[in-house]
Every structure is written in C-alpha cells, then in structure tokens.
Scaffold this motif. Structure first.
Motif, PDB file in Angstrom:
ATOM      1  N   MET A   1       0.672  -1.143   0.009  1.00 51.59           N
ATOM      2  CA  MET A   1       0.116  -0.037   0.042  1.00 51.59           C
ATOM      3  C   MET A   1       0.740   1.134   0.100  1.00 51.59           C
ATOM      4  O   MET A   1       2.005   1.296   0.522  1.00 51.59           O
ATOM      5  N   VAL A   2       0.285   2.195  -0.379  1.00 52.48           N
ATOM      6  CA  VAL A   2       1.210   3.536  -0.621  1.00 52.48           C
ATOM      7  C   VAL A   2       0.880   4.636   0.562  1.00 52.48           C
ATOM      8  O   VAL A   2      -0.197   4.880   0.487  1.00 52.48           O
ATOM      9  N   PRO A   3       1.947   5.079   1.065  1.00 52.01           N
ATOM     10  CA  PRO A   3       1.488   6.184   2.253  1.00 52.01           C
ATOM     11  C   PRO A   3       1.610   7.421   1.971  1.00 52.01           C
ATOM     12  O   PRO A   3       2.287   7.733   0.814  1.00 52.01           O
ATOM     13  N   VAL A   4       0.739   8.159   2.323  1.00 50.39           N
ATOM     14  CA  VAL A   4       0.536   9.676   2.233  1.00 50.39           C
ATOM     15  C   VAL A   4       0.930  10.335   3.702  1.00 50.39           C
ATOM     16  O   VAL A   4       0.501  10.066   4.429  1.00 50.39           O
ATOM     17  N   THR A   5       1.898  11.019   3.448  1.00 46.58           N
ATOM     18  CA  THR A   5       2.400  11.850   4.878  1.00 46.58           C
ATOM     19  C   THR A   5       1.913  13.364   4.488  1.00 46.58           C
ATOM     20  O   THR A   5       2.330  14.060   3.689  1.00 46.58           O
TER      21      THR A   5
ATOM     22  N   PRO B   1      -9.717  10.257  -6.202  1.00 44.51           N
ATOM     23  CA  PRO B   1      -9.143  11.806  -6.361  1.00 44.51           C
ATOM     24  C   PRO B   1     -10.383  12.757  -5.588  1.00 44.51           C
ATOM     25  O   PRO B   1      -9.857  13.877  -5.234  1.00 44.51           O
ATOM     26  N   GLU B   2     -11.560  12.199  -5.039  1.00 40.27           N
ATOM     27  CA  GLU B   2     -12.336  13.236  -4.305  1.00 40.27           C
ATOM     28  C   GLU B   2     -11.868  13.219  -2.856  1.00 40.27           C
ATOM     29  O   GLU B   2     -12.140  14.227  -2.231  1.00 40.27           O
TER      30      GLU B   2
ATOM     31  N   GLY C   1      -4.089  14.947  -6.126  1.00 43.24           N
ATOM     32  CA  GLY C   1      -3.291  13.671  -5.548  1.00 43.24           C
ATOM     33  C   GLY C   1      -3.071  12.711  -7.009  1.00 43.24           C
ATOM     34  O   GLY C   1      -2.004  12.254  -7.127  1.00 43.24           O
ATOM     35  N   ALA C   2      -4.189  12.344  -7.497  1.00 46.96           N
ATOM     36  CA  ALA C   2      -4.012  11.093  -8.581  1.00 46.96           C
ATOM     37  C   ALA C   2      -3.369  11.723  -9.655  1.00 46.96           C
ATOM     38  O   ALA C   2      -2.359  11.060 -10.199  1.00 46.96           O
ATOM     39  N   VAL C   3      -3.521  13.008 -10.172  1.00 49.24           N
ATOM     40  CA  VAL C   3      -2.975  13.610 -11.252  1.00 49.24           C
ATOM     41  C   VAL C   3      -1.185  13.641 -11.123  1.00 49.24           C
ATOM     42  O   VAL C   3      -0.559  13.470 -11.943  1.00 49.24           O
TER      43      VAL C   3
ATOM     44  N   LEU D   1      -2.528  21.602 -12.583  1.00 51.95           N
ATOM     45  CA  LEU D   1      -3.153  20.602 -11.762  1.00 51.95           C
ATOM     46  C   LEU D   1      -4.663  20.587 -11.770  1.00 51.95           C
ATOM     47  O   LEU D   1      -5.273  19.659 -11.713  1.00 51.95           O
ATOM     48  N   THR D   2      -5.135  21.651 -11.394  1.00 54.93           N
ATOM     49  CA  THR D   2      -6.624  21.891 -11.431  1.00 54.93           C
ATOM     50  C   THR D   2      -7.269  21.452 -12.669  1.00 54.93           C
ATOM     51  O   THR D   2      -8.338  20.785 -12.777  1.00 54.93           O
ATOM     52  N   ASP D   3      -6.730  21.795 -13.859  1.00 55.43           N
ATOM     53  CA  ASP D   3      -7.363  21.738 -15.131  1.00 55.43           C
ATOM     54  C   ASP D   3      -7.114  19.899 -15.367  1.00 55.43           C
ATOM     55  O   ASP D   3      -8.078  19.455 -15.908  1.00 55.43           O
TER      56      ASP D   3
END
Length: 248
Positions: free
Chosen positions: A96-100, A127-128, A145-147, A207-209
C-alpha cells in the motif's frame, strides 16, 4: 463476471491470496459485480486507478473488481495507518502507498511514482479524497493527488466509475444484509490523455485543469451506468458550508 488472466504480481504467492480468500466471498454476498472495459486495465506495469466514491463499501467492490481482472489492488492511505500494529504490517507487506501530511506534494508524488514504476505496481487513488457530498451522488470536485502521481511517473491514469453499492450501503447509511447479491456495475475507462500537461505541473492552474479532466471522465462513465447526464458543474463542498473530511 469473467476472470482475466492473472498478472505476475497476482500469480505469485502473497498476502493478497489470504485477503482474497476472505474478502471475495464476503463481497460476493452483497454484490454481483459486472465489470465493463476490463481490457483498459494493464495486465502488467504501473497504473493509477481513479474511481468515484459514494459508499463506504465501494473500496471493497473496486478491490475485488481489480483482483478479478488480474491485478493486485493497492490503495493510497494515510501514513499514520502504517504505524498501527498488525494493520501497518499488513499494509506494508501488500505494498500500500503511504501519504504523509505536510510533506511537499511534488516531492512526495515523485518518490511514490518512482516506487510504483520500479515495482510495476498499480495504485487506487480516490481523487475526491472522501465520500461525495453531491446531493444526487455524482462525483464532486476532485483533488490533485492522482494527477500529481500520474504526471510525476508518466503513469497511465485510468478513470473508473461504479454504481450499485448504495442499494445495500448508502452513503452514511447502515449496511443491509438482505436481499443478497445486488448488482454493482464497474466501468473501467480508457487512460486519460494528459500529454498536454506533461512538464507543466508547476504552472498555475495546470493541476486543477488536469484534475477537472479526470473528474469529467469519471462522471461521464457514471452517467453511462446510470443512464443520466452528469451535472455540468461538480459539487464544491467549500461553497456549500461543508467539510471535505466529514459531514456537515
């Protein structure tokens, strides 16, 4: 649902086998999963899978669909969970991939992407970031994050939509044991074309687009399942006095 030829990561003995022996029959009681577009999920190599999120149960249906398509389902999760006894060890063992929190988004994404590519793994990123707050349960505004992850590693970003879990576990509702085997449809879309964003991650608004493009693809897939047209503008919880990490 047909079972795809297993990738090397699924065919090798691992903790996933034990987890699947428990989770797949459990999910099978609640959901009869139909998967469309399974050919869009790579059989080998890295990928980022980006699903909508409308039920507390849907990580299980997405995981089972991914497993049956021949890949090992790995999620992005808060780093703090990796320090929980037993759970943390299982998460590490399954990749699994950790997010800090507080760490630079760009540097964290690059490190995560390099690890995913190096190990030829896929990761599921919502992504939500949390359950949708949209009153009609459409995907709401997404986070980057996904992008970030996909652009950092040149990894295919694959949109996913699913629908049906609300029949036995509606958003914030209680799970319903009967009747069993309600139909859940999972649609795997084609990788989102983000070639025009490559190398421009640090430009304002990029990143928003890119995230908006991904959310539009997910919403379109969900519209196909529901037989409805998704709203032109996605729900923004900050404009409606809602928290993005909990209920109102």
């Amino acid at each position: 649902m047909s079972v795809a030829k297993a990738s090397s990561e699924k065919s090798r003995p691992s903790l996933f086998w034990l987890l699947a022996a428990v989770v797949v029959p459990l999910v099978g009681w609640f959901a009869k999963i139909e998967v469309r577009g399974g050919e869009n999920l790579p059989r080998e190599g890295a990928y980022v899978l980006a699903p909508n999120h409308h039920s507390e149960f849907d990580p299980l249906t997405v995981a089972v669909a991914t497993w049956r398509l021949g890949r090992a389902p790995r999620f992005m999760a808060k780093e703090s969970l990796f320090r929980v006894p037993v759970l943390g060890a299982a998460m590490k063992a399954t990749g699994m991939v950790p997010v800090t929190r507080g760490k630079s988004g760009a540097s964290q994404s690059m490190a995560q992407a390099n690890d995913i590519v190096k190990n030829a793994r896929g990761v599921i990123v919502y992504p939500e970031g949390t359950l949708t707050r949209d009153p009609d349960v459409w995907p709401m505004r997404g986070k980057s994050g996904a992008v970030r992850l996909a652009l950092a590693g040149g990894i295919p970003l694959i949109p996913v939509a699913h629908w049906g879990e609300q029949q036995f576990m509606p958003r914030y509702g209680k799970i319903k044991l009967f009747p069993p085997r309600r139909r859940v449809t999972v649609v795997i879309g084609k990788p989102v074309d983000m070639s025009d964003f490559v190398g421009r991650e640090h430009e304002k608004g990029v990143l928003t687009d890119a995230t908006d493009r991904v959310m539009a693809e997910i919403s379109g897939l969900l519209g196909q399942i529901r037989g409805e047209t998704p709203p032109a503008e996605r729900w923004d919880p900050t404009r409606h006095g809602q928290s993005e990490t909990g209920r109102m």
